[in-house]
Motif scaffolding. Structure first.
Motif, mmCIF file in Angstrom:
data_model
loop_
_atom_site.group_PDB
_atom_site.id
_atom_site.type_symbol
_atom_site.label_atom_id
_atom_site.label_comp_id
_atom_site.label_asym_id
_atom_site.label_seq_id
_atom_site.Cartn_x
_atom_site.Cartn_y
_atom_site.Cartn_z
ATOM 1 N N LEU A 185 -0.721 11.998 21.900
ATOM 2 C CA LEU A 185 -1.840 11.430 21.144
ATOM 3 C C LEU A 185 -3.154 12.138 21.454
ATOM 4 O O LEU A 185 -3.977 12.357 20.561
ATOM 5 N N LEU A 186 -3.358 12.522 22.707
ATOM 6 C CA LEU A 186 -4.571 13.256 23.070
ATOM 7 C C LEU A 186 -4.581 14.650 22.443
ATOM 8 O O LEU A 186 -5.645 15.178 22.105
ATOM 9 N N ASP B 119 3.754 8.445 11.394
ATOM 10 C CA ASP B 119 4.755 8.475 12.462
ATOM 11 C C ASP B 119 4.902 7.088 13.085
ATOM 12 O O ASP B 119 4.019 6.604 13.787
ATOM 13 N N ASP B 120 6.037 6.450 12.833
ATOM 14 C CA ASP B 120 6.252 5.073 13.288
ATOM 15 C C ASP B 120 6.452 4.944 14.793
ATOM 16 O O ASP B 120 6.416 3.826 15.314
ATOM 17 N N LYS B 121 6.661 6.048 15.504
ATOM 18 C CA LYS B 121 6.927 5.894 16.933
ATOM 19 C C LYS B 121 5.676 5.496 17.722
ATOM 20 O O LYS B 121 5.780 5.124 18.888
ATOM 21 N N TYR B 122 4.514 5.565 17.068
ATOM 22 C CA TYR B 122 3.279 5.108 17.716
ATOM 23 C C TYR B 122 2.843 3.739 17.206
ATOM 24 O O TYR B 122 1.705 3.330 17.416
ATOM 25 N N SER C 118 0.811 -1.217 0.000
ATOM 26 C CA SER C 118 0.000 0.000 0.000
ATOM 27 C C SER C 118 0.847 1.270 0.000
ATOM 28 O O SER C 118 1.856 1.360 0.715
ATOM 29 N N ASP C 119 0.418 2.251 -0.779
ATOM 30 C CA ASP C 119 1.068 3.564 -0.752
ATOM 31 C C ASP C 119 0.644 4.347 0.488
ATOM 32 O O ASP C 119 1.410 5.166 1.000
ATOM 33 N N ALA C 120 -0.575 4.121 0.957
ATOM 34 C CA ALA C 120 -1.083 4.817 2.150
ATOM 35 C C ALA C 120 -0.777 4.000 3.396
ATOM 36 O O ALA C 120 -0.799 2.764 3.354
ATOM 37 N N PRO C 121 -0.476 4.651 4.528
ATOM 38 C CA PRO C 121 -0.237 3.906 5.770
ATOM 39 C C PRO C 121 -1.459 3.092 6.175
ATOM 40 O O PRO C 121 -2.588 3.582 6.127
ATOM 41 N N THR D 125 -0.088 13.385 9.479
ATOM 42 C CA THR D 125 1.287 13.341 10.002
ATOM 43 C C THR D 125 1.449 12.247 11.041
ATOM 44 O O THR D 125 2.482 11.572 11.098
ATOM 45 N N LEU D 126 0.424 12.036 11.873
ATOM 46 C CA LEU D 126 0.526 11.003 12.905
ATOM 47 C C LEU D 126 0.429 9.606 12.285
ATOM 48 O O LEU D 126 1.090 8.675 12.731
#
Length: 257
Positions: free
Chosen positions: A197-198, A138-141, A72-75, A134-135
């Protein structure tokens, strides 16, 4: 006979126990003539029109979803209750013969996913009203499940993200009681991740429900959160029909809770 170099390329780009679409395989440098020959001699097994696995593949939902994420091109990530279950935080496993697998993306469900037999019930959740783009990138989540050594891992939400995803779907896909039980077991969440995240989360309902449930269980991380910094909207929110109004967060919750 199949070209040896092309056959080796196929084995490299399509590991055993994963799936791929014809268009994606062509994009990896395998020509249409080779792919047609591979189907004829059963090196490639059609799962549906334009979707293949290799001969003797053992298909699992993890392999299919890891394949989808890779193409997939989209996350796309596993989230919600499924992500909590992968972390051993699901309280109890999904009922039924097939596991329920929650997938999250701002893209539409690929049509081929509906055309193949999957040993799971896929539940697709759009994220445009839940997470900013953007989130999602973001791989950190995200965490990784190495479902098979040497194969691409399965990406899924960290518990802090997963619980907000789950609450955004309440009470349609999960009951208040189940969510309450899940929250009770979330002792070790990261207050730093929760705060970020909140602040980022677009779902007013998910944030208010999270803060209400967190207050019920008074986890140690709660004192580090800053509700005044989170966009919580205005006015009352009807979530539990026939319930009572919770005065702090202005949401209706079941009377018995």
């Amino acid at each position: 006979m199949l070209n040896t170099e092309a056959r080796q390329q196929l084995q490299k780009v399509l590991p055993l126990d994963m799936v791929a679409t014809k268009s994606w395989l062509e994009a990896q440098g395998l020509n249409l003539h080779f792919l047609d020959n591979a189907v004829r001699n059963q090196t490639l097994i059609p799962l549906a029109a334009g979707v293949y696995s290799r001969q003797e593949a053992r298909l699992s939902w993890k392999g299919i979803v890891a394949s989808l994420q890779r193409m997939s091109d989209a996350p796309i990530h596993v989230g919600g209750l499924t992500a909590l279950e992968l972390e051993g935080l699901g309280h109890y496993l999904s009922k039924g013969s097939k596991p329920r697998v929650q997938l999250y993306s701002d893209a539409a469900l690929p049509k081929w996913l509906d055309r193949i037999k999957i040993p799971a019930q896929i539940e697709w959740h759009g994220t445009r009203r839940l997470w900013p783009e953007t989130l999602m990138q973001d791989d950190k989540y995200l965490r990784q499940d190495t479902w098979q050594a040497s194969l691409p891992p399965l990406r899924y939400s960290c518990p802090e993200k997963a619980i907000l995803e789950l609450l955004a779907a309440m009470p349609k896909t999960i009951s208040f009681e189940h969510a309450d039980q899940l929250m009770q077991g979330l002792h070790n969440l990261s207050p730093r991740k929760l705060d970020a995240l909140l602040k980022a989360c677009c779902s007013i309902k998910a944030k208010r429900l999270f803060l209400w449930l967190a207050g019920r269980h008074q986890h140690a991380w709660l004192k580090h959160l800053k509700p005044d910094c989170y966009e919580l909207g205005t006015g009352k929110r009807l979530i539990a029909k026939g319930g009572r109004l919770e005065p702090t967060w202005q949401i209706t919750v079941p009377k018995e809770m």
